[in-house]
Design a protein around this motif. Structure first.
Motif, mmCIF file in Angstrom:
data_model
loop_
_atom_site.group_PDB
_atom_site.id
_atom_site.type_symbol
_atom_site.label_atom_id
_atom_site.label_comp_id
_atom_site.label_asym_id
_atom_site.label_seq_id
_atom_site.Cartn_x
_atom_site.Cartn_y
_atom_site.Cartn_z
ATOM 1 N N SER A 19 7.301 7.442 1.787
ATOM 2 C CA SER A 19 5.970 7.498 2.387
ATOM 3 C C SER A 19 5.651 6.301 3.274
ATOM 4 C CB SER A 19 4.887 7.629 1.318
ATOM 5 O OG SER A 19 3.625 7.712 1.959
ATOM 6 N N ILE A 20 5.808 6.516 4.544
ATOM 7 C CA ILE A 20 5.373 5.507 5.512
ATOM 8 C C ILE A 20 3.840 5.468 5.535
ATOM 9 C CG2 ILE A 20 5.376 4.868 7.959
ATOM 10 C CD1 ILE A 20 8.225 6.143 8.044
ATOM 11 N N ALA A 21 3.204 6.612 5.289
ATOM 12 C CA ALA A 21 1.736 6.669 5.277
ATOM 13 C C ALA A 21 1.164 5.799 4.152
ATOM 14 C CB ALA A 21 1.270 8.111 5.130
ATOM 15 N N LEU A 22 1.739 5.856 2.957
ATOM 16 C CA LEU A 22 1.263 5.009 1.862
ATOM 17 C C LEU A 22 1.550 3.545 2.174
ATOM 18 C CD1 LEU A 22 -0.056 4.704 -0.890
ATOM 19 C CD2 LEU A 22 2.177 5.168 -1.938
ATOM 20 N N ARG A 23 2.705 3.278 2.735
ATOM 21 C CA ARG A 23 3.047 1.907 3.147
ATOM 22 C C ARG A 23 2.006 1.379 4.133
ATOM 23 N NH1 ARG A 23 3.328 -1.069 7.350
ATOM 24 N NH2 ARG A 23 5.004 -2.528 7.599
ATOM 25 N N ASP A 24 1.648 2.205 5.114
ATOM 26 C CA ASP A 24 0.675 1.783 6.118
ATOM 27 C C ASP A 24 -0.702 1.539 5.500
ATOM 28 O OD1 ASP A 24 2.681 1.919 8.006
ATOM 29 O OD2 ASP A 24 1.919 3.740 8.968
ATOM 30 N N ALA A 25 -1.089 2.376 4.530
ATOM 31 C CA ALA A 25 -2.374 2.158 3.850
ATOM 32 C C ALA A 25 -2.350 0.833 3.094
ATOM 33 C CB ALA A 25 -2.671 3.313 2.898
ATOM 34 N N LEU A 26 -1.263 0.567 2.368
ATOM 35 C CA LEU A 26 -1.151 -0.690 1.621
ATOM 36 C C LEU A 26 -1.136 -1.897 2.549
ATOM 37 C CD1 LEU A 26 1.389 0.524 -1.064
ATOM 38 C CD2 LEU A 26 -0.951 -0.290 -1.526
ATOM 39 N N ALA A 27 -0.617 -1.729 3.748
ATOM 40 C CA ALA A 27 -0.597 -2.831 4.722
ATOM 41 C C ALA A 27 -1.998 -3.250 5.120
ATOM 42 C CB ALA A 27 0.207 -2.432 5.955
ATOM 43 N N ARG A 72 15.858 1.853 -0.795
ATOM 44 C CA ARG A 72 14.889 1.519 0.255
ATOM 45 C C ARG A 72 13.471 1.682 -0.282
ATOM 46 N NH1 ARG A 72 14.139 1.351 6.098
ATOM 47 N NH2 ARG A 72 11.947 0.791 6.199
ATOM 48 N N SER A 73 12.680 0.633 -0.168
ATOM 49 C CA SER A 73 11.268 0.701 -0.545
ATOM 50 C C SER A 73 10.414 0.372 0.665
ATOM 51 C CB SER A 73 10.951 -0.287 -1.672
ATOM 52 O OG SER A 73 9.545 -0.383 -1.834
ATOM 53 N N TYR A 74 9.656 1.363 1.118
ATOM 54 C CA TYR A 74 8.691 1.109 2.186
ATOM 55 C C TYR A 74 7.555 0.227 1.685
ATOM 56 C CZ TYR A 74 11.020 4.566 5.110
ATOM 57 O OH TYR A 74 11.942 5.241 5.863
ATOM 58 N N VAL A 75 7.213 0.354 0.407
ATOM 59 C CA VAL A 75 6.136 -0.445 -0.185
ATOM 60 C C VAL A 75 6.500 -1.929 -0.163
ATOM 61 C CG1 VAL A 75 4.835 -0.883 -2.314
ATOM 62 C CG2 VAL A 75 5.316 1.470 -1.600
ATOM 63 N N ALA A 76 7.766 -2.249 -0.426
ATOM 64 C CA ALA A 76 8.199 -3.645 -0.481
ATOM 65 C C ALA A 76 7.910 -4.392 0.818
ATOM 66 C CB ALA A 76 9.683 -3.723 -0.813
ATOM 67 N N GLU A 77 7.896 -3.668 1.925
ATOM 68 C CA GLU A 77 7.640 -4.293 3.218
ATOM 69 C C GLU A 77 6.254 -4.918 3.305
ATOM 70 O OE1 GLU A 77 8.317 -1.252 6.126
ATOM 71 O OE2 GLU A 77 10.442 -1.066 5.610
ATOM 72 N N VAL A 78 5.309 -4.429 2.490
ATOM 73 C CA VAL A 78 3.935 -4.925 2.564
ATOM 74 C C VAL A 78 3.440 -5.509 1.237
ATOM 75 C CG1 VAL A 78 3.322 -3.415 4.488
ATOM 76 C CG2 VAL A 78 2.976 -2.616 2.137
ATOM 77 N N ALA A 79 4.281 -5.476 0.213
ATOM 78 C CA ALA A 79 3.892 -6.006 -1.099
ATOM 79 C C ALA A 79 4.143 -7.508 -1.161
ATOM 80 C CB ALA A 79 4.680 -5.301 -2.206
ATOM 81 N N ASP A 80 3.325 -8.192 -1.956
ATOM 82 C CA ASP A 80 3.506 -9.626 -2.170
ATOM 83 C C ASP A 80 4.637 -9.901 -3.148
ATOM 84 O OD1 ASP A 80 1.063 -11.000 -0.763
ATOM 85 O OD2 ASP A 80 0.319 -9.162 -1.686
ATOM 86 N N ALA A 81 4.946 -8.920 -3.993
ATOM 87 C CA ALA A 81 6.031 -9.065 -4.971
ATOM 88 C C ALA A 81 6.464 -7.683 -5.423
ATOM 89 C CB ALA A 81 5.569 -9.886 -6.173
ATOM 90 N N MET A 82 7.707 -7.617 -5.942
ATOM 91 C CA MET A 82 8.224 -6.392 -6.557
ATOM 92 C C MET A 82 8.809 -6.769 -7.915
ATOM 93 S SD MET A 82 11.538 -4.009 -5.799
ATOM 94 C CE MET A 82 11.151 -3.375 -4.189
#
Length: 151
Positions: free
Chosen positions: A85-93, A116-126
């Protein structure tokens, strides 16, 4: 006396089946167990938690948008949307607060398409691979980030 900071704990598709779905991989703890653990951990750090689990991408995105108005942070287990989900990634950004991504199993020890985690691109930590206890670790880290930003 000010209200304690509120944190959104967001769970994606199939996490409502925790305890039933592939216990050797995901464990026997249920989503109710996760919520109880989160409440305990949040209380130790002076936080309040709101929970949402949805199997629907749009509901998760709407929750992230709503969190912009009042959540001090977000803990997210996006489930399979992590990898798609690029859409969820973009919302989290767009979140104005810290985001901590969590996974029950270690995603890099699973199938290649799960690495591959799209979320990781915008998360402060995983935090991955620590079972449901990674939620408590995520809340502890989120509390640390909030204290650091308040200083």
């Amino acid at each position: 006396m000010p209200l304690p900071p509120r944190v959104l704990v967001l769970n994606g598709p199939n996490l409502n089946l925790l305890g039933l779905r592939e216990p050797p991989l995901y464990g026997s703890d249920t989503l109710a167990d996760v919520e109880a653990l989160c409440r305990e951990s949040a209380a130790r750090h002076g936080l309040e938690v709101d929970f949402l689990q949805s199997n629907h991408e749009g509901a998760l995105i709407d929750a992230v948008h709503a969190a912009r108005a009042g959540a001090a942070g977000i803990v997210v287990n996006a489930g399979a949307y992590t990898h798609t989900s690029i859409a969820l990634r973009d919302a989290l950004a767009t979140a104005d607060s810290p985001v901590v991504e969590v996974h029950l199993p270690h995603i890099h020890q699973r199938e290649e398409y799960r690495h591959r985690s799209y979320v990781a691109e915008v998360a402060d930590a995983m935090i991955a691979g620590a079972g449901i206890h990674r939620y408590a670790l995520a809340l502890t880290h989120l509390a640390h980030l909030l204290e650091k930003s308040a200083a």
